[in-house]
Design an enzyme around this catalytic site. Structure first.
Site, PDB file in Angstrom:
ATOM      1  N   SER A 199      -6.216  -7.448   3.472  1.00 19.67           N
ATOM      2  CA  SER A 199      -6.828  -6.165   3.820  1.00 19.67           C
ATOM      3  C   SER A 199      -7.287  -5.355   2.617  1.00 19.67           C
ATOM      4  CB  SER A 199      -5.808  -5.325   4.586  1.00 19.67           C
ATOM      5  OG  SER A 199      -4.610  -5.279   3.853  1.00 19.67           O
ATOM      6  N   ASP A 259       0.605   0.907   0.534  1.00 18.84           N
ATOM      7  CA  ASP A 259       1.018   0.293  -0.717  1.00 18.84           C
ATOM      8  C   ASP A 259      -0.136  -0.587  -1.174  1.00 18.84           C
ATOM      9  OD1 ASP A 259       3.515   1.384  -0.221  1.00 18.84           O
ATOM     10  OD2 ASP A 259       4.585  -0.532  -0.244  1.00 18.84           O
ATOM     11  N   HIS A 282      -0.996   4.360   6.934  1.00 23.62           N
ATOM     12  CA  HIS A 282      -0.453   5.648   7.356  1.00 23.62           C
ATOM     13  C   HIS A 282      -1.498   6.740   7.135  1.00 23.62           C
ATOM     14  CE1 HIS A 282       3.924   4.243   7.225  1.00 23.62           C
ATOM     15  NE2 HIS A 282       3.240   3.232   6.695  1.00 23.62           N
TER      16      HIS A 282
END
Length: 258
Positions: free
Chosen positions: A226, A86, A142
């Site tokens: 991040s 996301d 992911h």
């Protein structure tokens, strides 16, 4: 004002002493009362979290939360590349020879990011995506495509915040930050997933080292702020499906090999 204060707790600063203090507090039960105002300040969708808010023992535990099963749909199909996170797709495009990447007014070559000229050359004429994760985002990463893990290596020893202040004052932060690079061999060539630490300590945690990687599989998380970069090896049939300055959710289609 609240958002600025909370940002210090989840992205930290460039100073090791103040960062260590903020990190200690955010991981402590003393920070638990900050969870609810943090979620409200950033408009976090509480219904997506794996547990109710009062189940998290610290701000850091809430920040690194898992999501409930099924709240992110991973676009099916072996030819579709999906977003690994996301975040905001801050930049994307074709990788030209000798290209530099503009990241918040700083320029970086692919060699500086990957740390190896031979590895970087593999992705020339390919494609790139840069994702910025703000404090409001889910902070797990992911796999964006099915593949085999062929290399994983770390670079850098110093990290600076990925907020505007850190990018202005840091010493070329994307070239020096601690970062973890995972390369997948796929049916369409190699894909590099670059996780960039946003702190003056390593904040990248990998909990899946399996060689066989499945699209949408959760294989790690950032304990604080991040950035994630994807490099795609050139392939004549690859098409990009998303434009920069777009909010993206993990599992959304961002590219396709037609």
């Amino acid at each position: 004002m609240k958002r600025t204060l909370f940002k210090y707790f989840v992205e930290l600063t460039g100073h090791p002493i103040s960062s260590a203090l903020l990190k200690t507090i955010s991981k402590s039960p003393l920070s638990k009362p900050l969870i609810k105002p943090f979620a409200k300040a950033y408009g976090i969708n509480e219904s997506e979290a794996e547990y109710a808010m009062d189940r998290y023992g610290s701000l850091q535990a809430y920040f690194t939360r898992n999501l409930k099963q099924g709240v992110r749909i991973v676009e099916p199909g072996p030819r579709i590349l999906v977003s690994p996170v996301d975040g905001v797709l801050s930049a994307a495009g074709k990788i030209e020879k000798e290209q530099t990447f503009s990241i918040k007014d700083h320029l970086y070559s692919i060699k500086q990011i990957l740390g190896d000229e031979k590895v970087a050359k593999r992705y020339e004429n390919g494609f790139y995506y840069i994702f910025y994760l703000s404090p409001s985002h889910y902070h797990h990463f992911h796999y964006p495509i099915d593949g085999t893990l062929v290399s994983r290596y770390a670079l850098g020893t110093v990290s600076y915040p990925v907020n505007d202040l850190g990018l202005r004052l840091g010493d070329r932060p994307f070239a020096t930050n601690y970062r973890l690079i995972s390369e997948l061999e796929t049916s369409f060539g190699q894909v590099a997933i670059v996780k960039v630490g946003a702190l003056n300590v390593n904040s990248i945690h990998v909990h899946n080292n399996a060689k066989q990687c499945m699209k949408g599989e959760d294989f790690g998380y950032f304990s604080f702020g991040s950035t994630v970069i994807l490099f795609i090896e050139p392939h004549e049939s690859f098409q990009m499906l998303q434009k920069p300055a777009t909010d993206i959710m993990m599992g959304e289609a961002i590219g396709i090999w037609t």
